[in-house]
Design a protein around this motif. Structure first.
Motif, mmCIF file in Angstrom:
data_model
loop_
_atom_site.group_PDB
_atom_site.id
_atom_site.type_symbol
_atom_site.label_atom_id
_atom_site.label_comp_id
_atom_site.label_asym_id
_atom_site.label_seq_id
_atom_site.Cartn_x
_atom_site.Cartn_y
_atom_site.Cartn_z
ATOM 1 N N ALA A 31 0.837 -1.197 0.000
ATOM 2 C CA ALA A 31 0.000 0.000 0.000
ATOM 3 C C ALA A 31 0.873 1.247 0.000
ATOM 4 N N GLY A 32 0.263 2.380 -0.329
ATOM 5 C CA GLY A 32 0.949 3.655 -0.343
ATOM 6 C C GLY A 32 0.453 4.576 0.760
ATOM 7 N N VAL A 33 1.101 5.727 0.881
ATOM 8 C CA VAL A 33 0.788 6.667 1.954
ATOM 9 C C VAL A 33 -0.657 7.134 1.887
ATOM 10 N N THR A 34 -1.121 7.529 0.701
ATOM 11 C CA THR A 34 -2.447 8.124 0.580
ATOM 12 C C THR A 34 -3.553 7.161 1.000
ATOM 13 N N GLU A 35 -3.504 5.935 0.507
ATOM 14 C CA GLU A 35 -4.571 4.979 0.844
ATOM 15 C C GLU A 35 -4.529 4.607 2.324
ATOM 16 N N LEU A 36 -3.337 4.555 2.916
ATOM 17 C CA LEU A 36 -3.244 4.251 4.343
ATOM 18 C C LEU A 36 -3.749 5.422 5.184
ATOM 19 N N ALA A 37 -3.429 6.641 4.767
ATOM 20 C CA ALA A 37 -3.918 7.815 5.487
ATOM 21 C C ALA A 37 -5.440 7.865 5.467
ATOM 22 N N THR A 38 -6.029 7.534 4.313
ATOM 23 C CA THR A 38 -7.487 7.499 4.198
ATOM 24 C C THR A 38 -8.079 6.415 5.084
ATOM 25 N N HIS A 39 -7.473 5.247 5.057
ATOM 26 C CA HIS A 39 -7.988 4.118 5.827
ATOM 27 C C HIS A 39 -7.960 4.406 7.326
ATOM 28 N N PHE A 40 -6.864 4.985 7.809
ATOM 29 C CA PHE A 40 -6.713 5.223 9.247
ATOM 30 C C PHE A 40 -7.184 6.613 9.685
ATOM 31 N N ASP A 41 -7.656 7.402 8.713
ATOM 32 C CA ASP A 41 -8.134 8.746 9.012
ATOM 33 C C ASP A 41 -7.054 9.557 9.742
ATOM 34 N N CYS A 42 -5.836 9.512 9.179
ATOM 35 C CA CYS A 42 -4.698 10.242 9.737
ATOM 36 C C CYS A 42 -4.107 11.133 8.651
ATOM 37 N N SER A 43 -3.280 12.070 9.065
ATOM 38 C CA SER A 43 -2.587 12.906 8.088
ATOM 39 C C SER A 43 -1.530 12.084 7.362
ATOM 40 N N LYS A 44 -1.218 12.493 6.132
ATOM 41 C CA LYS A 44 -0.191 11.799 5.366
ATOM 42 C C LYS A 44 1.159 11.882 6.061
ATOM 43 N N SER A 45 1.420 13.013 6.732
ATOM 44 C CA SER A 45 2.710 13.164 7.410
ATOM 45 C C SER A 45 2.859 12.164 8.555
ATOM 46 N N THR A 46 1.757 11.936 9.289
ATOM 47 C CA THR A 46 1.798 10.950 10.379
ATOM 48 C C THR A 46 2.054 9.559 9.843
ATOM 49 N N ILE A 47 1.308 9.174 8.803
ATOM 50 C CA ILE A 47 1.479 7.855 8.209
ATOM 51 C C ILE A 47 2.887 7.705 7.641
ATOM 52 N N HIS A 48 3.367 8.741 6.977
ATOM 53 C CA HIS A 48 4.701 8.680 6.376
ATOM 54 C C HIS A 48 5.779 8.486 7.443
ATOM 55 N N SER A 49 5.624 9.130 8.600
ATOM 56 C CA SER A 49 6.593 8.967 9.684
ATOM 57 C C SER A 49 6.638 7.519 10.160
ATOM 58 N N HIS A 50 5.469 6.909 10.303
ATOM 59 C CA HIS A 50 5.421 5.499 10.710
ATOM 60 C C HIS A 50 6.036 4.602 9.641
ATOM 61 N N LEU A 51 5.717 4.854 8.392
ATOM 62 C CA LEU A 51 6.251 4.035 7.299
ATOM 63 C C LEU A 51 7.769 4.151 7.211
ATOM 64 N N ARG A 52 8.268 5.348 7.377
ATOM 65 C CA ARG A 52 9.715 5.557 7.301
ATOM 66 C C ARG A 52 10.431 4.827 8.434
ATOM 67 N N THR A 53 9.863 4.919 9.632
ATOM 68 C CA THR A 53 10.463 4.232 10.776
ATOM 69 C C THR A 53 10.443 2.717 10.577
ATOM 70 N N LEU A 54 9.304 2.188 10.155
ATOM 71 C CA LEU A 54 9.180 0.741 9.938
ATOM 72 C C LEU A 54 10.118 0.265 8.826
ATOM 73 N N SER A 55 10.298 1.090 7.810
ATOM 74 C CA SER A 55 11.212 0.742 6.718
ATOM 75 C C SER A 55 12.657 0.740 7.196
ATOM 76 N N ASN A 56 13.027 1.756 7.973
ATOM 77 C CA ASN A 56 14.390 1.839 8.483
ATOM 78 C C ASN A 56 14.744 0.660 9.382
ATOM 79 N N GLU A 57 13.738 0.131 10.071
ATOM 80 C CA GLU A 57 13.964 -0.992 10.983
ATOM 81 C C GLU A 57 13.829 -2.354 10.288
ATOM 82 N N GLY A 58 13.498 -2.361 8.999
ATOM 83 C CA GLY A 58 13.432 -3.604 8.244
ATOM 84 C C GLY A 58 12.093 -4.299 8.222
ATOM 85 N N TYR A 59 11.077 -3.656 8.807
ATOM 86 C CA TYR A 59 9.753 -4.283 8.824
ATOM 87 C C TYR A 59 8.990 -4.051 7.521
#
Length: 256
Positions: A31-59
């Protein structure tokens, strides 16, 4: 403070959101940032921060803004599975059962009221389904799950069914409590459970519980397409094989 960053009842909301994002990406197979932000009703910046952290940690793996599950969870799941006693003593028996029947054989355990596939083996001709190690299923919709429900103590069984209900997975899924209770009684009497298209249409499954004293540790099954598993095989041949294999595993558990 972002509404997802605080703590409530001893739980960190940011961590819960990260885990929910992982599960949603798994469900969507990416999935991408936009569809996840819509699904969780969060800002794209919030979702992107989580995605970046999870990516950096290998998840997660970032493929040009499209995120998919990385290999880090495999490391954690593999560690948990190897430490599980039932996996250690049952793996070889599951492999042999799949080879002998030419179908798919699985071990399932209960966790948080759902069934979790701990291990599976497939013969060359076995049908590939959506079931894989780690898949969570409703207990009432599978033969292995019904084996577990049948042998849980009544209070735990009621707790699970009250929490998860009896959602309909296919047209053949049992959604009536009285009907399910009657079938669980028969499973306790004969030591085997059947699933005739209750979770996956056209797929038949036979399962037997694995117990240690009064405790149900899990269940083992053989499943395959209805066109190959005729009524005689379904009702007589496979039940004997599955029950025998479950008994061997129970002996191995006792002496492990």
């Amino acid at each position: 403070m972002n509404r997802n960053e605080g703590a409530s009842n001893g739980q960190v909301k940011a961590t819960r959101l990260s885990l929910a994002i992982l599960d949603e990406i798994r469900r969507r197979d990416g999935a991408g940032v936009t569809e996840l932000a819509t699904h969780f009703d969060c800002s794209k910046s919030t979702i992107h921060s989580h995605l970046r952290t999870l990516s950096n940690e290998g998840y997660l793996v970032n493929g040009g803004g499209h995120y998919s599950i990385g290999l880090k969870p495999l490391q954690l799941g593999g560690h948990a599975r190897v430490k599980h006693q039932l996996y250690q003593v049952a793996k070889d028996e599951v492999d042999e059962l799949a080879e002998e029947t030419g179908e798919s054989s699985k071990i399932i355990v209960e966790e948080d009221g759902r069934g979790v596939y701990l291990y599976q083996a497939r013969a060359k001709q076995a049908v590939t389904t959506d079931s894989h190690v780690g898949t969570h299923v409703y207990l009432h919709s599978t033969a292995v799950g019904k084996c577990i429900l049948a042998h849980l103590d009544e209070s735990r069984r009621n707790e699970i069914l009250d929490e998860h209900g009896l959602p309909q997975v296919t047209a053949n899924t049992v959604t009536d409590r009285a009907t399910l209770d009657s079938r669980l009684d028969r499973i306790r009497d004969r030591g085997v459970a059947f699933d005739d298209g209750e979770r996956i249409e056209g797929l038949r499954c036979v399962a037997a519980p694995i117990t240690a004293g009064d405790e149900v540790l899990g269940a083992i099954s053989v499943s395959g397409p209805k066109k190959r598993i005729d009524d005689e095989t379904f009702r007589t041949t496979l039940p004997e094989l599955v029950r025998d294999t479950a008994r061997i595993i129970e002996i191995n558990v006792t002496y492990s």
